[in-house]
Design a protein around this motif. Structure first.
Motif, mmCIF file in Angstrom:
data_model
loop_
_atom_site.group_PDB
_atom_site.id
_atom_site.type_symbol
_atom_site.label_atom_id
_atom_site.label_comp_id
_atom_site.label_asym_id
_atom_site.label_seq_id
_atom_site.Cartn_x
_atom_site.Cartn_y
_atom_site.Cartn_z
ATOM 1 N N GLN A 82 -18.896 -27.589 -28.174
ATOM 2 C CA GLN A 82 -20.231 -27.443 -27.446
ATOM 3 C C GLN A 82 -20.688 -28.731 -27.501
ATOM 4 O O GLN A 82 -21.366 -28.917 -28.641
ATOM 5 N N PHE A 83 -20.893 -29.613 -26.364
ATOM 6 C CA PHE A 83 -21.678 -30.729 -26.767
ATOM 7 C C PHE A 83 -23.204 -30.235 -26.264
ATOM 8 O O PHE A 83 -23.607 -29.475 -25.651
ATOM 9 N N SER A 84 -24.000 -31.203 -26.780
ATOM 10 C CA SER A 84 -25.460 -30.949 -26.601
ATOM 11 C C SER A 84 -26.010 -31.077 -25.395
ATOM 12 O O SER A 84 -27.041 -30.417 -25.038
ATOM 13 N N GLY A 86 -24.939 -29.062 -23.295
ATOM 14 C CA GLY A 86 -24.313 -27.765 -22.552
ATOM 15 C C GLY A 86 -23.311 -27.591 -22.192
ATOM 16 O O GLY A 86 -22.552 -26.540 -21.943
ATOM 17 N N SER A 137 -17.948 -28.512 -38.245
ATOM 18 C CA SER A 137 -18.092 -29.349 -37.364
ATOM 19 C C SER A 137 -19.091 -30.428 -37.605
ATOM 20 O O SER A 137 -20.282 -30.082 -37.652
ATOM 21 N N GLU A 139 -20.775 -33.771 -36.104
ATOM 22 C CA GLU A 139 -20.921 -34.923 -34.819
ATOM 23 C C GLU A 139 -21.955 -36.090 -35.214
ATOM 24 O O GLU A 139 -22.974 -35.593 -35.396
ATOM 25 N N GLN B 82 -26.897 -26.457 -29.906
ATOM 26 C CA GLN B 82 -25.876 -25.699 -29.226
ATOM 27 C C GLN B 82 -25.179 -25.004 -30.161
ATOM 28 O O GLN B 82 -24.233 -25.632 -30.818
ATOM 29 N N SER B 137 -25.200 -33.787 -36.415
ATOM 30 C CA SER B 137 -25.180 -32.214 -36.479
ATOM 31 C C SER B 137 -23.803 -32.078 -37.189
ATOM 32 O O SER B 137 -22.825 -32.274 -36.920
ATOM 33 N N GLU B 139 -22.381 -28.496 -39.027
ATOM 34 C CA GLU B 139 -22.372 -27.247 -38.935
ATOM 35 C C GLU B 139 -21.069 -26.794 -39.969
ATOM 36 O O GLU B 139 -20.007 -26.818 -39.640
ATOM 37 N N PHE B 141 -18.974 -23.329 -40.920
ATOM 38 C CA PHE B 141 -18.672 -21.921 -40.633
ATOM 39 C C PHE B 141 -18.107 -21.044 -41.411
ATOM 40 O O PHE B 141 -17.238 -21.643 -41.950
#
Lengths: 151, 151
Positions: A82-84, A86, A137, A139, B82, B137, B139, B141
């Motif tokens: 998912q990129f920011s 959307g 993830s 980024e 997101q 970002s 994350e 999980f």
DNA sequence: TTGAATGCAAAGTTTTTGCAAAAGC
DNA sequence: GCTTTTGCAAAAACTTTGCATTCAA
């Protein structure tokens, strides 16, 4: 970082295995879609893949493109990011690749990188919080060297 | 990690400054929405905030909630994240906080953490690729200690 | 008083789903 | 032949927008 055009056998093998195991089938459209997906640069959206297939004189429905990408996701062969803004893109999940992304906010270029030490530190963080890690993830957003000049 | 309920003055001050600068106005709804947003736990979706406001006997339209959150985003006061299931949540962007997220795939708990060294390595990666970093970002999980038992 | 904010409903986006027809095994 | 896949269009989920009305300064 390099595109390896040969050596996608593992992908098809894993796919065959998954289809067999789940009693699912191959189909002309499905194979065309997957071939084109593998041929395209990674980080492809469903819509982009759909357009590309139209250019190639195949015309699967958009729904079929989505269904196929979801199948690959279920098979653990692709990852959806998912990129920011959307939108989401799909990329091949090579079993041995642990790369993250540098994303240019101006030209939307995506650069992959790997960093062992960051991975190691992530494991440490997870351990500290008693988390059993399954994926991550990372980024980094900013402006690439080309775009930074034009700002 | 702790919720700081006092000390949100900086938020309102920056907001006032932004509104003045942009020739925008305060309004009853806008203020209610923002107050409730600040009172709620971070990582709130527009829909959640909207429901919460209904419970509190305010009834702004959902569109107004979105408009307000977008205003805060434009003002650089909140960040929209997101998550991988396609939903997005908003969180206060404290000027000095650089935290990342551990996300439990079972119970959807979100734990924040900070790691200076990871930050430092990210800068290095960016430099290596001549990127001018603006944000990142990260994350992680997995399954939290509670949920790991039930698997 | 003048421009901005609101509410509502309508429209947009992206993705999924239902169903009849077609295809794979 | 039985089950899965497809295409289409309709629906879903989330977010934005248009417009007449209300509100703030």
């Amino acid at each position: 970082m390099e595109k390896v055009l040969a050596g996608q056998e593992w992908f098809w093998e894993k796919l065959n295995h998954y289809l067999a195991k789940s009693q699912l089938k191959h189909s002309k459209q499905r194979n065309f879609i997957i071939e084109e997906f593998l041929a395209m640069d990674s980080h492809v959206s469903a819509e982009e893949l759909y357009s590309q297939l139209k250019n190639r004189d195949h015309n699967p429905g958009l729904a079929t493109v989505y269904r196929t990408l979801n199948l690959l996701k279920d098979a653990g062969l692709v990852d959806q990011k998912q990129f920011s803004d959307g939108k989401s893109v799909f990329e091949v999940m090579a079993p041995d690749s642990h790369h993250d992304h540098l994303i240019c906010l101006s030209c939307h270029k995506v650069i992959e990188f790997e960093n062992e030490e960051i991975e190691r530190l992530q494991e440490l963080v997870a351990k500290k919080h008693s988390f059993k890690l399954t994926k991550h993830s990372l980024e980094l957003f900013g402006h690439c060297s080309d775009c930074v000049k034009t700002l």
